[in-house]
Enzyme design. Structure first.
Site, mmCIF file in Angstrom:
data_model
loop_
_atom_site.group_PDB
_atom_site.id
_atom_site.type_symbol
_atom_site.label_atom_id
_atom_site.label_comp_id
_atom_site.label_asym_id
_atom_site.label_seq_id
_atom_site.Cartn_x
_atom_site.Cartn_y
_atom_site.Cartn_z
ATOM 1 N N LYS A 98 -10.262 7.876 -35.541
ATOM 2 C CA LYS A 98 -10.148 7.460 -36.954
ATOM 3 C C LYS A 98 -8.861 6.663 -37.116
ATOM 4 C CE LYS A 98 -12.648 9.180 -40.131
ATOM 5 N NZ LYS A 98 -14.083 8.924 -40.108
ATOM 6 N N THR A 100 -14.851 11.317 -35.122
ATOM 7 C CA THR A 100 -13.647 10.683 -35.694
ATOM 8 C C THR A 100 -13.204 11.464 -36.931
ATOM 9 O OG1 THR A 100 -14.855 9.150 -37.121
ATOM 10 C CG2 THR A 100 -14.370 8.391 -34.888
ATOM 11 N N ASP A 101 -14.184 12.040 -37.637
ATOM 12 C CA ASP A 101 -13.849 12.835 -38.820
ATOM 13 C C ASP A 101 -12.946 14.010 -38.443
ATOM 14 O OD1 ASP A 101 -14.423 13.272 -41.719
ATOM 15 O OD2 ASP A 101 -15.105 15.200 -40.930
ATOM 16 N N PHE A 108 -1.649 15.374 -65.832
ATOM 17 C CA PHE A 108 -2.698 14.609 -66.522
ATOM 18 C C PHE A 108 -3.826 15.564 -66.885
ATOM 19 C CE2 PHE A 108 -6.423 11.681 -66.668
ATOM 20 C CZ PHE A 108 -5.982 10.913 -67.741
ATOM 21 N N ARG A 144 1.276 16.602 -60.231
ATOM 22 C CA ARG A 144 0.692 15.610 -59.324
ATOM 23 C C ARG A 144 1.739 14.586 -58.937
ATOM 24 N NH1 ARG A 144 -2.790 11.220 -63.059
ATOM 25 N NH2 ARG A 144 -1.000 10.627 -64.317
ATOM 26 N N GLN A 148 0.040 5.815 -68.723
ATOM 27 C CA GLN A 148 0.182 5.031 -69.948
ATOM 28 C C GLN A 148 1.485 5.390 -70.667
ATOM 29 O OE1 GLN A 148 -2.612 6.440 -68.789
ATOM 30 N NE2 GLN A 148 -4.472 5.501 -69.606
ATOM 31 N N ASN A 204 -2.423 2.723 -60.643
ATOM 32 C CA ASN A 204 -2.172 4.141 -60.380
ATOM 33 C C ASN A 204 -2.523 4.413 -58.921
ATOM 34 O OD1 ASN A 204 -1.788 6.854 -60.565
ATOM 35 N ND2 ASN A 204 -3.245 7.210 -62.233
ATOM 36 N N HIS A 238 -3.311 6.497 -56.335
ATOM 37 C CA HIS A 238 -3.711 7.904 -56.307
ATOM 38 C C HIS A 238 -3.336 8.598 -54.992
ATOM 39 C CE1 HIS A 238 -5.856 7.186 -59.981
ATOM 40 N NE2 HIS A 238 -6.603 6.259 -59.425
#
Ligand code: URC
Length: 306
Positions: free
Chosen positions: A13, A61-62, A164, A181, A229, A255, A257
């Site tokens: 991977k 690969t995972d 959030f 987060r 925001q 954003n 993530h």
């Protein structure tokens, strides 16, 4: 007997984007981060996998991806080299059919945002200079001089002080509420100067740029955020409050993530330490804040990508 020869082959991977947070000091408030892009390539007895469809020798690969994230939790990331050595040895020692493993690591470096508050414990700016630009429009009929300064490619991260929740939930909503987060974005900022400042022959543009940049960074670091925001508005307001020559600020904030990796299947608890840094898709938060009574001039139609 095939007339073709299977020569060099390898698989694994590639580009596992991983961010780790290590908490130190008083109540774990001092955060250290590491931000890596890790690629795995395995070499060995993979003839059957290629030639007959027998996957008996194939470590998915995972699985190599999961190993990268699990190792970050179990062993930590002391350095790109040390982490790569651990992984390479693991794959070769764990599976006899794997004879050689090549691990490639890119590390993205971050500096702390230097602020006079405790926010420096968890606020970071990615190393490397942002791009500064300026757009000047001079109208010969009206004599109007319009100066819009900007910066782009300024990537920042708060490893805590971001939540959030309380958002609309309809039948398509799957997002979980977040109470702690990572908040990360690559800032594109444009700001328009007053005609008075633009017309001032002695106006110090370099100083003005440094001030705007500093106030945006400080506001990003110091704002306890309930949405990107809200952070956007706080950053723009901080500039308007502190930089008298600026009349209007427009921000485009993707954003970026960071998803907490589920390590439960490997018997590991992820205490907000190991994240998958996704580069796509991304939320895109954009807005203009200007002084009351001023006509906004900055284009709102530009196409910004993360
Ligand atoms: O700060 C955020 N604002 C949003 O509008 C939003 N939407 C989302 O899915 N995550 C977030 N985060």
């Amino acid at each position: 007997m095939s007339k073709h020869v299977l020569a060099q082959n390898q698989y694994g991977k590639a580009e596992n984007r991983i961010v780790t947070i290590t908490r130190q000091g008083n109540e774990g408030a001092w955060h250290e981060i590491r931000d890596l892009n890790v690629s795995v390539a395995l070499r060995g007895e993979f003839r059957e996998v290629h030639l007959t469809g027998d996957n008996g020798n194939c470590l998915p690969t995972d699985t190599t991806k999961n190993t990268v994230y699990a190792f970050a939790k179990e062993h930590g990331i002391a350095s790109p080299e040390a982490f790569a050595i651990l992984l390479a040895k693991h794959f070769v020692h764990a599976q006899p059919v794997i004879h050689e493993a090549q691990i490639r690591v890119e590390e993205f470096a971050w500096d702390r945002v230097s602020v006079p508050t405790r926010a420096e414990q968890h606020s970071f700016v990615r190393k490397g200079q942002e791009v500064r630009t300026a757009q000047v429009t001079y109208n010969g009929h009206t004599g109007q001089l319009q100066v819009v300064s900007s910066l782009k490619e300024l990537t920042v991260m708060n490893s805590t002080n971001s939540e959030f929740h309380g958002f609309i939930k309809d039948r398509y909503t799957t997002l979980q509420e977040a109470y702690d987060r990572i908040l990360a974005t690559k800032v594109t900022a444009r700001w328009a100067h007053s005609a008075t400042a633009a017309g001032e022959p002695e106006f110090d543009w370099d100083r003005s740029y440094r001030q705007v940049r500093r106030h945006m960074l400080e506001a990003f670091a110091e704002t306890y955020s309930y949405s990107l925001q809200q952070t956007l508005n706080a950053m723009a307001e901080r500039v308007l409050d502190n930089c008298g020559s600026v009349n209007e600020v427009r921000l485009n904030l993707p954003n970026k993530h960071h998803f907490l990796v589920d390590l439960e299947p490997f018997g590991l608890k992820n205490d907000n330490e190991v994240y998958y840094a996704a580069d796509r898709m991304y939320g895109l938060i954009e807005g203009t804040i200007h002084r009351d009574g001023v006509q906004p001039v900055i284009a709102t139609s530009d196409w910004i990508t993360a």
